[in-house]
Design a protein around this motif. Structure first.
Motif, PDB file in Angstrom:
ATOM      1  N   ILE A  18       0.842  -1.202   0.000  1.00 39.08           N
ATOM      2  CA  ILE A  18       0.000   0.000   0.000  1.00 39.08           C
ATOM      3  C   ILE A  18       0.876   1.250   0.000  1.00 39.08           C
ATOM      4  O   ILE A  18       0.612   2.225  -0.717  1.00 39.08           O
ATOM      5  CB  ILE A  18      -0.945   0.013   1.222  1.00 39.08           C
ATOM      6  N   VAL A  19       1.945   1.212   0.808  1.00 44.41           N
ATOM      7  CA  VAL A  19       2.871   2.350   0.853  1.00 44.41           C
ATOM      8  C   VAL A  19       3.442   2.620  -0.537  1.00 44.41           C
ATOM      9  O   VAL A  19       3.505   3.769  -0.994  1.00 44.41           O
ATOM     10  CB  VAL A  19       4.014   2.088   1.854  1.00 44.41           C
ATOM     11  N   ALA A  20       3.846   1.559  -1.236  1.00 46.34           N
ATOM     12  CA  ALA A  20       4.412   1.726  -2.576  1.00 46.34           C
ATOM     13  C   ALA A  20       3.406   2.380  -3.518  1.00 46.34           C
ATOM     14  O   ALA A  20       3.758   3.245  -4.335  1.00 46.34           O
ATOM     15  CB  ALA A  20       4.848   0.369  -3.129  1.00 46.34           C
ATOM     16  N   ALA A  21       2.138   1.975  -3.406  1.00 48.79           N
ATOM     17  CA  ALA A  21       1.118   2.526  -4.291  1.00 48.79           C
ATOM     18  C   ALA A  21       0.905   4.016  -4.079  1.00 48.79           C
ATOM     19  O   ALA A  21       0.530   4.740  -5.008  1.00 48.79           O
ATOM     20  CB  ALA A  21      -0.203   1.781  -4.091  1.00 48.79           C
ATOM     21  N   THR A  22       1.164   4.505  -2.845  1.00 50.37           N
ATOM     22  CA  THR A  22       0.960   5.939  -2.599  1.00 50.37           C
ATOM     23  C   THR A  22       1.919   6.796  -3.433  1.00 50.37           C
ATOM     24  O   THR A  22       1.606   7.950  -3.744  1.00 50.37           O
ATOM     25  CB  THR A  22       1.169   6.273  -1.101  1.00 50.37           C
ATOM     26  N   PHE A  23       3.069   6.237  -3.821  1.00 56.29           N
ATOM     27  CA  PHE A  23       4.027   7.012  -4.614  1.00 56.29           C
ATOM     28  C   PHE A  23       3.512   7.279  -6.036  1.00 56.29           C
ATOM     29  O   PHE A  23       3.961   8.213  -6.695  1.00 56.29           O
ATOM     30  CB  PHE A  23       5.367   6.282  -4.689  1.00 56.29           C
ATOM     31  N   LEU A  24       2.576   6.456  -6.499  1.00 53.92           N
ATOM     32  CA  LEU A  24       2.047   6.626  -7.851  1.00 53.92           C
ATOM     33  C   LEU A  24       0.644   7.220  -7.860  1.00 53.92           C
ATOM     34  O   LEU A  24       0.116   7.525  -8.926  1.00 53.92           O
ATOM     35  CB  LEU A  24       2.021   5.273  -8.576  1.00 53.92           C
ATOM     36  N   ALA A  25       0.028   7.356  -6.680  1.00 58.88           N
ATOM     37  CA  ALA A  25      -1.383   7.718  -6.613  1.00 58.88           C
ATOM     38  C   ALA A  25      -1.688   9.039  -7.326  1.00 58.88           C
ATOM     39  O   ALA A  25      -2.582   9.107  -8.187  1.00 58.88           O
ATOM     40  CB  ALA A  25      -1.836   7.786  -5.154  1.00 58.88           C
ATOM     41  N   GLU A  26      -0.970  10.099  -6.994  1.00 61.14           N
ATOM     42  CA  GLU A  26      -1.269  11.397  -7.583  1.00 61.14           C
ATOM     43  C   GLU A  26      -0.978  11.414  -9.083  1.00 61.14           C
ATOM     44  O   GLU A  26      -1.761  11.950  -9.876  1.00 61.14           O
ATOM     45  CB  GLU A  26      -0.462  12.488  -6.874  1.00 61.14           C
ATOM     46  N   LYS A  27       0.137  10.829  -9.473  1.00 61.45           N
ATOM     47  CA  LYS A  27       0.496  10.787 -10.895  1.00 61.45           C
ATOM     48  C   LYS A  27      -0.569  10.026 -11.701  1.00 61.45           C
ATOM     49  O   LYS A  27      -0.983  10.450 -12.781  1.00 61.45           O
ATOM     50  CB  LYS A  27       1.864  10.118 -11.070  1.00 61.45           C
ATOM     51  N   PHE A  28      -1.037   8.910 -11.160  1.00 66.57           N
ATOM     52  CA  PHE A  28      -2.031   8.103 -11.871  1.00 66.57           C
ATOM     53  C   PHE A  28      -3.369   8.833 -11.960  1.00 66.57           C
ATOM     54  O   PHE A  28      -4.021   8.817 -13.001  1.00 66.57           O
ATOM     55  CB  PHE A  28      -2.204   6.744 -11.178  1.00 66.57           C
ATOM     56  N   ARG A  29      -3.785   9.489 -10.875  1.00 66.74           N
ATOM     57  CA  ARG A  29      -5.082  10.192 -10.912  1.00 66.74           C
ATOM     58  C   ARG A  29      -5.026  11.365 -11.883  1.00 66.74           C
ATOM     59  O   ARG A  29      -5.991  11.624 -12.622  1.00 66.74           O
ATOM     60  CB  ARG A  29      -5.463  10.686  -9.509  1.00 66.74           C
ATOM     61  N   ASP A  30      -3.907  12.065 -11.922  1.00 64.44           N
ATOM     62  CA  ASP A  30      -3.774  13.202 -12.840  1.00 64.44           C
ATOM     63  C   ASP A  30      -3.747  12.776 -14.304  1.00 64.44           C
ATOM     64  O   ASP A  30      -3.994  13.599 -15.194  1.00 64.44           O
ATOM     65  CB  ASP A  30      -2.496  13.992 -12.520  1.00 64.44           C
ATOM     66  N   SER A  31      -3.456  11.509 -14.562  1.00 62.72           N
ATOM     67  CA  SER A  31      -3.342  11.038 -15.946  1.00 62.72           C
ATOM     68  C   SER A  31      -4.693  10.933 -16.650  1.00 62.72           C
ATOM     69  O   SER A  31      -4.749  10.849 -17.878  1.00 62.72           O
ATOM     70  CB  SER A  31      -2.662   9.669 -15.979  1.00 62.72           C
ATOM     71  N   GLU A  32      -5.809  10.875 -15.854  1.00 60.86           N
ATOM     72  CA  GLU A  32      -7.157  10.759 -16.415  1.00 60.86           C
ATOM     73  C   GLU A  32      -7.343   9.468 -17.227  1.00 60.86           C
ATOM     74  O   GLU A  32      -8.116   9.421 -18.176  1.00 60.86           O
ATOM     75  CB  GLU A  32      -7.487  11.971 -17.302  1.00 60.86           C
ATOM     76  N   GLN A  33      -6.639   8.398 -16.835  1.00 63.38           N
ATOM     77  CA  GLN A  33      -6.794   7.113 -17.518  1.00 63.38           C
ATOM     78  C   GLN A  33      -7.784   6.233 -16.752  1.00 63.38           C
ATOM     79  O   GLN A  33      -8.350   6.638 -15.730  1.00 63.38           O
ATOM     80  CB  GLN A  33      -5.432   6.428 -17.649  1.00 63.38           C
ATOM     81  N   PHE A  34      -7.974   4.983 -17.257  1.00 60.72           N
ATOM     82  CA  PHE A  34      -8.946   4.074 -16.666  1.00 60.72           C
ATOM     83  C   PHE A  34      -8.305   2.856 -16.000  1.00 60.72           C
ATOM     84  O   PHE A  34      -8.810   2.373 -14.996  1.00 60.72           O
ATOM     85  CB  PHE A  34      -9.922   3.575 -17.743  1.00 60.72           C
ATOM     86  N   THR A  35      -7.234   2.310 -16.593  1.00 58.29           N
ATOM     87  CA  THR A  35      -6.701   1.027 -16.151  1.00 58.29           C
ATOM     88  C   THR A  35      -5.184   1.075 -16.025  1.00 58.29           C
ATOM     89  O   THR A  35      -4.524   1.976 -16.562  1.00 58.29           O
ATOM     90  CB  THR A  35      -7.059  -0.094 -17.152  1.00 58.29           C
TER      91      THR A  35
END
Length: 451
Positions: A81-98
Motif C-alpha cells: 500500500i505504501v508503494a502505491a501511494t508514490f504513484l497515486a497522484e500521478k495516476f489520478r492526474d493522468s485521467e486514464q482508466f486502467t
C-alpha cells in the motif's frame, strides 16, 4: 437464524447496488464513479476490498497455525500500500482508466495488450474461487443446496457490478467496510470475554507462538513478505481503479495514506481471532476451517451471524471489484483499441456491462465444471502480480526504462512465475521471488540495449 440473516443481507446489498443504476450514464460513471469519490467513500471501498474473504478466512487460519510469523505477510501487504501511494497522484492526474492504460502511456500498446491479458486471466481465476468460497458458506450455514448456492452467489456478484458500476460497488463497499470492522471488533470482544480476558487467552497459547521465525525460516519469511507485497502493490482492482475514481489527485493519495493504519487495525483484528481460536480450541483444526469453527463453537447465534455476514461482505466486495476491473480491461484495452471507429461513452459502457456478464458466466462455468483446480487458478493471480510489479513501478519511477524493456519485463516476470510454479517451487522459494528478479533484470538489461 443464519439463513435469514445471510439472505436478508444479500438482498439489501444487491438492492443498494442496483439502485445506483439510475446514476450510471456513461463509461466514466460505470468504470470510475464519474471520478467523484470523496475521501470517506474512497477509504471505505479500499478497506472493504483489502480486508476481503481471503483475508478474513484465510489469514485467520494462517495466524492460528503460524502465530506471529504470519505478520511477515501482513508487513509485506502494508508495504505494498505504501508503494502505491508514490504513484497515486500521478495516476489520478493522468485521467486514464486502467493499469494497462498507464503501461501503454509509459511504454507502448504491446505492453498494454500483454498486461491486460494477464490481468483478465488472473481476475477470472479469482472470481471462480470467490464463487466457490461463497457457495461453501451458504451450504455450511444455511439449508441451501450446492447448485442453488452457486447461482445465488454469481447473481449477487453480477447485479451490483452490472447495474451500479463503480458507483454501486464503492457505496456498497463503504457500507460493508463498517460491517467488517464492527463485526470483527464484536467477535474479538466476545471471544476474549469467553476466554476470561486477553491475559488468559494469550496465556493459553503454545510456547514460542509470539517468537518470530519459530515456524518459518528466514527465506520463508522473506518469501511471504515479497509475495504479499507484490500482490498488493499491483492489484489494480484493489488500488488503481479506486485511484482513478477519486475526485482529485490529493484525495487519491489521502485515501491510500489513511488505508495504511486502517488496514493495520483490520489485520490486527483478524490476527486476534486466529490467536483466540488457537488458545480456546487447541491446535488440531485445519487452518481453512478455523474461522467457521470459531463461529459455530464459540459464538452465540447473533454474533456468529454478524461474522458470517462479515465474510460475505468481504467476498462480495472483492468479487464486485474484480468483475468490474476485468470488464474495463477488456473494453478499454482490447475492444476500444481494436475497433475501427470512434466509440461513444455510452457504447463503451454497454460493452463494459456485457463484459461483466461474459466474465461472470465464464467464472461460473469454471466453478461448476472444475472446482478441483482451485490451487492452479489462484496461482494465475500470482502470475499477473509477478508480471506487472517491476514494469509498472520501474516505468514510473525510473526514466531510463524503454518500451521494449517494459514488454520484456511483463512477459519475463509472468513466465518465470509460471515456470517456477510448474517446477513445484524449488528450494521452497515462492514463485514471486525469482519472477521479480528476472523481470527486474530484463527491464534494466533491455533498457541498456534499446532506446
Amino acid at each position: 437464524m443464519y439463513s435469514i440473516m445471510i439472505l436478508l443481507y444479500l438482498v439489501v446489498v444487491v438492492a443498494i447496488g442496483v439502485f445506483f443504476k439510475t446514476k450510471v450514464k456513461n463509461m466514466e460513471d460505470f468504470a470510475l464513479a464519474g471520478r467523484n469519490l470523496n475521501t470517506p467513500v474512497l477509504l471505505g471501498t479500499l478497506f472493504a476490498t483489502y480486508i476481503g474473504g481471503a483475508t478474513v478466512v484465510g489469514w485467520t487460519g494462517s495466524f492460528y497455525s503460524l502465530g506471529i510469523d504470519w505478520w511477515f505477510s501482513g508487513v509485506g501487504a502494508l508495504l505494498g500500500i505504501v508503494a502505491a501511494t508514490f504513484l497515486a497522484e500521478k495516476f489520478r492526474d493522468s485521467e486514464q482508466f486502467t493499469v494497462p492504460d498507464m503501461l501503454a502511456l509509459r511504454y507502448n500498446n504491446s505492453t498494454r495488450f500483454v498486461s491486460s491479458f494477464m490481468i483478465i486471466i488472473g481476475d477470472i481465476a479469482i472470481v471462480t474461487v470467490q464463487i466457490l468460497a461463497m457457495t461453501g458458506i451458504l451450504v455450511s450455514f444455511t439449508d441451501i443446496d450446492r447448485m442453488p448456492a452457486m447461482i445465488i452467489s454469481i447473481i449477487s456478484f453480477t447485479l451490483i457490478s452490472l447495474f451500479g458500476g463503480m458507483k454501486g460497488v464503492a457505496f456498497t463497499d463503504t457500507l460493508q467496510a463498517v460491517l467488517i470492522l464492527a463485526g470483527l471488533i464484536a467477535g474479538v470482544g466476545f471471544v476474549f470475554n469467553l476466554g476470561g480476558g486477553p491475559g488468559e487467552v494469550f496465556g493459553g497459547l503454545p510456547e514460542g507462538y509470539f517468537t518470530p521465525l519459530t515456524d518459518v525460516t528466514v527465506l520463508g519469511a522473506i518469501g511471504m513478505a515479497i509475495a504479499a507485497f507484490g500482490t498488493t502493490a499491483v492489484s489494480q482492482s484493489m488500488i488503481f481503479s479506486r485511484v482513478f475514481s477519486a475526485k482529485d489527485s490529493k484525495t487519491a493519495k489521502r485515501g491510500l495514506v489513511l488505508l495504511i493504519p486502517l488496514s493495520l487495525i483490520g489485520y490486527g483484528l483478524v490476527a486476534l481471532v486466529g490467536f483466540s481460536g488457537r488458545s480456546l480450541l487447541g491446535g488440531d483444526i485445519t487452518p481453512d476451517e478455523v474461522f467457521a469453527t470459531v463461529i459455530t463453537n464459540l459464538m452465540p447465534p447473533f454474533i456468529g451471524g454478524v461474522l458470517i455476514a462479515v465474510i460475505i461482505a468481504a467476498i462480495v466486495t472483492s468479487t464486485n471489484s474484480i468483475l468490474l476491473s476485468s470488464s474495463i480491461n477488456l473494453t478499454r484495452d482490447f475492444y476500444q483499441q481494436l475497433v475501427k471507429r470512434e466509440l461513444t461513452s455510452k457504447e463503451m459502457m454497454r460493452a463494459g456491462q456485457l463484459s461483466v456478464v461474459v466474465f461472470a458466466a465464464l467464472a461460473f462455468t469454471l466453478a461448476v465444471l472444475m472446482p478441483d483446480i482451485v490451487t492452479a487458478i489462484v496461482f494465475a493471480y500470482t502470475m499477473y502480480s509477478a508480471s506487472l510489479l517491476v514494469p509498472l513501478y520501474a516505468g514510473y519511477l525510473w526514466k531510463g526504462a524503454t518500451a521494449a524493456a517494459g514488454t520484456s519485463g511483463v512477459i519475463g516476470g509472468g513466465g518465470t512465475a509460471l515456470l517456477w510454479y510448474l517446477l513445484n517451487e524449488p528450494f521452497g522459494i515462492p514463485s514471486m521471488i525469482p519472477a521479480i528478479i528476472v523481470s527486474l533484470a530484463l527491464v534494466i538489461g533491455v533498457s541498456k540495449f534499446t532506446r
